[in-house]
Design a protein around this motif. Structure first.
Motif, mmCIF file in Angstrom:
data_model
loop_
_atom_site.group_PDB
_atom_site.id
_atom_site.type_symbol
_atom_site.label_atom_id
_atom_site.label_comp_id
_atom_site.label_asym_id
_atom_site.label_seq_id
_atom_site.Cartn_x
_atom_site.Cartn_y
_atom_site.Cartn_z
ATOM 1 N N ARG A 171 63.495 54.031 22.978
ATOM 2 C CA ARG A 171 62.740 53.044 22.196
ATOM 3 C C ARG A 171 61.368 53.608 21.850
ATOM 4 N N GLU A 216 57.554 52.868 19.371
ATOM 5 C CA GLU A 216 56.720 51.893 18.675
ATOM 6 C C GLU A 216 56.653 52.254 17.193
ATOM 7 N N GLU A 217 56.084 51.355 16.399
ATOM 8 C CA GLU A 217 56.065 51.554 14.950
ATOM 9 C C GLU A 217 55.296 52.796 14.518
ATOM 10 N N PRO A 274 63.759 43.716 8.699
ATOM 11 C CA PRO A 274 63.062 44.036 9.955
ATOM 12 C C PRO A 274 64.029 44.330 11.103
ATOM 13 N N GLY A 275 65.228 43.753 11.068
ATOM 14 C CA GLY A 275 66.236 44.065 12.078
ATOM 15 C C GLY A 275 66.696 45.509 11.984
ATOM 16 N N TRP A 276 66.790 46.029 10.767
ATOM 17 C CA TRP A 276 67.124 47.436 10.560
ATOM 18 C C TRP A 276 66.026 48.306 11.179
ATOM 19 N N LYS A 277 64.774 47.916 10.934
ATOM 20 C CA LYS A 277 63.660 48.664 11.529
ATOM 21 C C LYS A 277 63.771 48.671 13.052
ATOM 22 N N GLU A 278 64.166 47.548 13.637
ATOM 23 C CA GLU A 278 64.327 47.469 15.098
ATOM 24 C C GLU A 278 65.400 48.430 15.589
ATOM 25 N N GLN A 324 63.899 51.775 15.645
ATOM 26 C CA GLN A 324 62.979 51.916 16.766
ATOM 27 C C GLN A 324 63.731 52.147 18.085
ATOM 28 N N ASP A 325 64.917 51.602 18.193
ATOM 29 C CA ASP A 325 65.738 51.808 19.395
ATOM 30 C C ASP A 325 66.426 53.160 19.401
#
Length: 201
Positions: free
Chosen positions: A10, A12-13, A192-196, A199-200
């Motif tokens: 994981r 961060e942005e 934003p879910g795609w971005k998450e 990030q994972d």
């Protein structure tokens, strides 16, 4: 000695501060709604295909009033990570084998131009059930066979494969119908879910 391989973790942005995203209208959606447009660079265009990147190279990148090819842009800038999403516009062109050959050539050309970058190849996002059932070229079996080819490029050293389909698909393996704007693109609130997912990984 064998090179070390790496597993996902994981982040961060700010991980995207030196990232480049290359892709079609789905990547354009990530630019517009993913929330990282101030951090990452995006070279994307509606209807872009992997063939447009180098085989039939098009000047689809606009910088300071100048139109650039991907080669020109990658020669001017340096990136730490490069994300490539393609395949949905190519589904009716050639065979899965010829698609993979061109996709692989594009990845290795990117590696030549940006040898210091980590490359993330993204699995082709499936479409919603109605489109899957009505258009053979969009069938998940057709998409999946191309995804399998993309996944083989991963070496867990400097090329990694990310497939976000499981997070966005229903029990039949299609993109959730209520997530889809037009049966094939995500609605703005789901980017934003795609971005998450990124990030994972």
């Amino acid at each position: 000695e064998e090179e070390k391989t790496y597993e996902f973790c994981r982040v961060e942005e700010d991980y995207f501060d030196d990232a480049l995203f290359i892709g079609d209208s789905r990547t354009q959606g990530l630019l517009e709604y993913g929330g990282i447009e101030e951090r990452a660079t995006f070279y994307c265009r509606t209807s872009l295909t992997v063939y447009d990147l180098f085989a039939k190279e098009k000047a689809f990148i606009r910088e300071e009033g100048e139109d650039l090819t991907l080669t020109q842009a990658l020669e001017r800038h340096s990136f730490g990570k490069i994300y490539l999403m393609g395949g949905i516009n190519e589904r009716g062109t050639g065979t899965p084998e010829s698609f993979f050959e061109e996709y692989a050539r594009a990845v290795y050309r990117i590696r030549q131009l940006q040898p210091q970058a980590i490359v993330f190849v993204e699995g082709i996002m499936r479409v919603a059930g109605e489109k899957n059932a009505s258009d053979p070229s969009f069938k998940k079996t057709n998409i999946n066979i191309r995804k399998v080819g993309i996944a083989t490029l991963e070496d867990k050293k400097d090329i990694f494969y990310i497939d976000g389909n499981e997070a966005g698909c229903d029990e039949k393996g299609n993109l959730h119908g209520d997530w889809a704007l037009d049966q094939s693109h995500l609605k703005s609130q789901y980017y934003p879910g795609w971005k998450e997912i990124l990030q994972d990984h």
